[in-house]
Design a protein around this motif. Sequence first.
Motif, PDB file in Angstrom:
ATOM      1  N   VAL A 113       0.861  -1.175   0.000  1.00 44.68           N
ATOM      2  CA  VAL A 113       0.000   0.000   0.000  1.00 44.68           C
ATOM      3  C   VAL A 113       0.894   1.220   0.000  1.00 44.68           C
ATOM      4  O   VAL A 113       1.889   1.268   0.721  1.00 44.68           O
ATOM      5  CB  VAL A 113      -0.936   0.014   1.236  1.00 44.68           C
ATOM      6  CG1 VAL A 113      -1.789   1.266   1.262  1.00 44.68           C
ATOM      7  CG2 VAL A 113      -1.814  -1.224   1.252  1.00 44.68           C
ATOM      8  N   ARG A 144       1.043   5.786  -0.743  1.00 45.70           N
ATOM      9  CA  ARG A 144       0.324   7.048  -0.899  1.00 45.70           C
ATOM     10  C   ARG A 144       0.964   7.789  -2.069  1.00 45.70           C
ATOM     11  O   ARG A 144       2.164   7.942  -2.140  1.00 45.70           O
ATOM     12  CB  ARG A 144       0.402   7.894   0.368  1.00 45.70           C
ATOM     13  CG  ARG A 144      -0.423   9.167   0.271  1.00 45.70           C
ATOM     14  CD  ARG A 144      -0.438   9.954   1.560  1.00 45.70           C
ATOM     15  NE  ARG A 144      -0.960   9.216   2.683  1.00 45.70           N
ATOM     16  CZ  ARG A 144      -2.258   9.102   2.983  1.00 45.70           C
ATOM     17  NH1 ARG A 144      -3.154   9.655   2.199  1.00 45.70           N
ATOM     18  NH2 ARG A 144      -2.647   8.436   4.047  1.00 45.70           N
ATOM     19  N   ASP A 203      -3.913  10.313  -2.513  1.00 44.62           N
ATOM     20  CA  ASP A 203      -4.711   9.091  -2.404  1.00 44.62           C
ATOM     21  C   ASP A 203      -3.825   7.901  -2.067  1.00 44.62           C
ATOM     22  O   ASP A 203      -2.672   7.832  -2.464  1.00 44.62           O
ATOM     23  CB  ASP A 203      -5.441   8.786  -3.720  1.00 44.62           C
ATOM     24  CG  ASP A 203      -6.604   9.720  -3.984  1.00 44.62           C
ATOM     25  OD1 ASP A 203      -6.925  10.534  -3.100  1.00 44.62           O
ATOM     26  OD2 ASP A 203      -7.189   9.618  -5.071  1.00 44.62           O
ATOM     27  N   ARG A 204      -4.398   6.960  -1.366  1.00 49.50           N
ATOM     28  CA  ARG A 204      -3.720   5.684  -1.100  1.00 49.50           C
ATOM     29  C   ARG A 204      -4.095   4.726  -2.215  1.00 49.50           C
ATOM     30  O   ARG A 204      -5.225   4.724  -2.692  1.00 49.50           O
ATOM     31  CB  ARG A 204      -4.132   5.141   0.257  1.00 49.50           C
ATOM     32  CG  ARG A 204      -3.644   6.045   1.389  1.00 49.50           C
ATOM     33  CD  ARG A 204      -3.979   5.449   2.714  1.00 49.50           C
ATOM     34  NE  ARG A 204      -3.166   4.282   2.964  1.00 49.50           N
ATOM     35  CZ  ARG A 204      -2.094   4.258   3.754  1.00 49.50           C
ATOM     36  NH1 ARG A 204      -1.745   5.330   4.371  1.00 49.50           N
ATOM     37  NH2 ARG A 204      -1.408   3.159   3.929  1.00 49.50           N
ATOM     38  N   ILE A 205      -3.134   3.895  -2.597  1.00 55.28           N
ATOM     39  CA  ILE A 205      -3.345   2.915  -3.654  1.00 55.28           C
ATOM     40  C   ILE A 205      -2.784   1.569  -3.196  1.00 55.28           C
ATOM     41  O   ILE A 205      -1.933   1.515  -2.308  1.00 55.28           O
ATOM     42  CB  ILE A 205      -2.660   3.347  -4.975  1.00 55.28           C
ATOM     43  CG1 ILE A 205      -1.184   3.650  -4.737  1.00 55.28           C
ATOM     44  CG2 ILE A 205      -3.370   4.534  -5.599  1.00 55.28           C
ATOM     45  CD1 ILE A 205      -0.393   3.985  -5.991  1.00 55.28           C
ATOM     46  N   VAL A 206      -3.287   0.504  -3.789  1.00 55.72           N
ATOM     47  CA  VAL A 206      -2.771  -0.835  -3.525  1.00 55.72           C
ATOM     48  C   VAL A 206      -1.987  -1.270  -4.752  1.00 55.72           C
ATOM     49  O   VAL A 206      -2.487  -1.212  -5.879  1.00 55.72           O
ATOM     50  CB  VAL A 206      -3.912  -1.830  -3.235  1.00 55.72           C
ATOM     51  CG1 VAL A 206      -3.374  -3.245  -3.100  1.00 55.72           C
ATOM     52  CG2 VAL A 206      -4.661  -1.431  -1.974  1.00 55.72           C
ATOM     53  N   MET A 225      -8.218   2.919  -4.213  1.00 59.21           N
ATOM     54  CA  MET A 225      -8.962   2.447  -3.049  1.00 59.21           C
ATOM     55  C   MET A 225     -10.444   2.251  -3.363  1.00 59.21           C
ATOM     56  O   MET A 225     -11.084   1.381  -2.783  1.00 59.21           O
ATOM     57  CB  MET A 225      -8.790   3.394  -1.858  1.00 59.21           C
ATOM     58  CG  MET A 225      -7.518   3.181  -1.115  1.00 59.21           C
ATOM     59  SD  MET A 225      -7.414   1.490  -0.471  1.00 59.21           S
ATOM     60  CE  MET A 225      -5.744   1.477   0.062  1.00 59.21           C
ATOM     61  N   THR A 226     -10.992   3.030  -4.284  1.00 57.22           N
ATOM     62  CA  THR A 226     -12.407   2.851  -4.627  1.00 57.22           C
ATOM     63  C   THR A 226     -12.642   1.458  -5.209  1.00 57.22           C
ATOM     64  O   THR A 226     -13.650   0.817  -4.910  1.00 57.22           O
ATOM     65  CB  THR A 226     -12.862   3.924  -5.635  1.00 57.22           C
ATOM     66  OG1 THR A 226     -11.980   3.907  -6.765  1.00 57.22           O
ATOM     67  CG2 THR A 226     -12.854   5.298  -5.010  1.00 57.22           C
ATOM     68  N   VAL A 261     -10.721  -1.230  -4.596  1.00 58.35           N
ATOM     69  CA  VAL A 261     -10.485  -2.180  -3.509  1.00 58.35           C
ATOM     70  C   VAL A 261     -11.721  -2.271  -2.620  1.00 58.35           C
ATOM     71  O   VAL A 261     -12.168  -3.370  -2.267  1.00 58.35           O
ATOM     72  CB  VAL A 261      -9.238  -1.785  -2.694  1.00 58.35           C
ATOM     73  CG1 VAL A 261      -9.075  -2.663  -1.476  1.00 58.35           C
ATOM     74  CG2 VAL A 261      -7.995  -1.845  -3.563  1.00 58.35           C
ATOM     75  N   VAL A 262     -12.301  -1.126  -2.280  1.00 51.91           N
ATOM     76  CA  VAL A 262     -13.495  -1.116  -1.433  1.00 51.91           C
ATOM     77  C   VAL A 262     -14.655  -1.821  -2.132  1.00 51.91           C
ATOM     78  O   VAL A 262     -15.383  -2.606  -1.518  1.00 51.91           O
ATOM     79  CB  VAL A 262     -13.864   0.331  -1.046  1.00 51.91           C
ATOM     80  CG1 VAL A 262     -15.219   0.403  -0.403  1.00 51.91           C
ATOM     81  CG2 VAL A 262     -12.800   0.909  -0.115  1.00 51.91           C
TER      82      VAL A 262
END
Length: 157
Positions: free
Chosen positions: A49, A51, A118-121, A136-137, A139-140
């Motif tokens: 993860v 940012r 934004d945080r990203i995976v 993240m959108t 992932v959620v």
Amino acid sequence: MRRSGPAVEQLIGALIPRPLPRPIPTPAPLPNLPPPRAPTGPNRIELDVARLVRAGRCSARTLLHQLDWRPEHRLVVDVADGTILIQRHPGGRVLTDPRGALTLPAAPRQLCGICGGDRIVLAADLTRDRMTVYPMTVVVRLLAEHHARLADGRRGR
């Protein structure tokens, strides 16, 4: 001769029974769990993860090292289903950073709705030599679908 002062209350033994002798229960045996499996096989994926800073960079040193993407390697960046796909390619326009940072171009970031801060995976597919960047959108949404399937499966039992 009585003392003067407050009377001390005493419990009557006939009204309060003595506790019955009970054996100490033996603890239930713990189940034998299988040892954790190391991620091996055809699809070995490592996750991280990060940012994203305003310039579109994020720290990906660990995954770049695991993919063996060295500084100045050329990368091709593409967008698919709301995620950013990155592969090593000699004709790529994006270069890996000597400090272990990964720069995501503005157009793919905009297409995926990723902004600075934004945080990203990051998912490195070590067998296919590629990396996928998940906002993240996404992932959620994937986790919500997974939890809904779990909840629906338990209702049927």
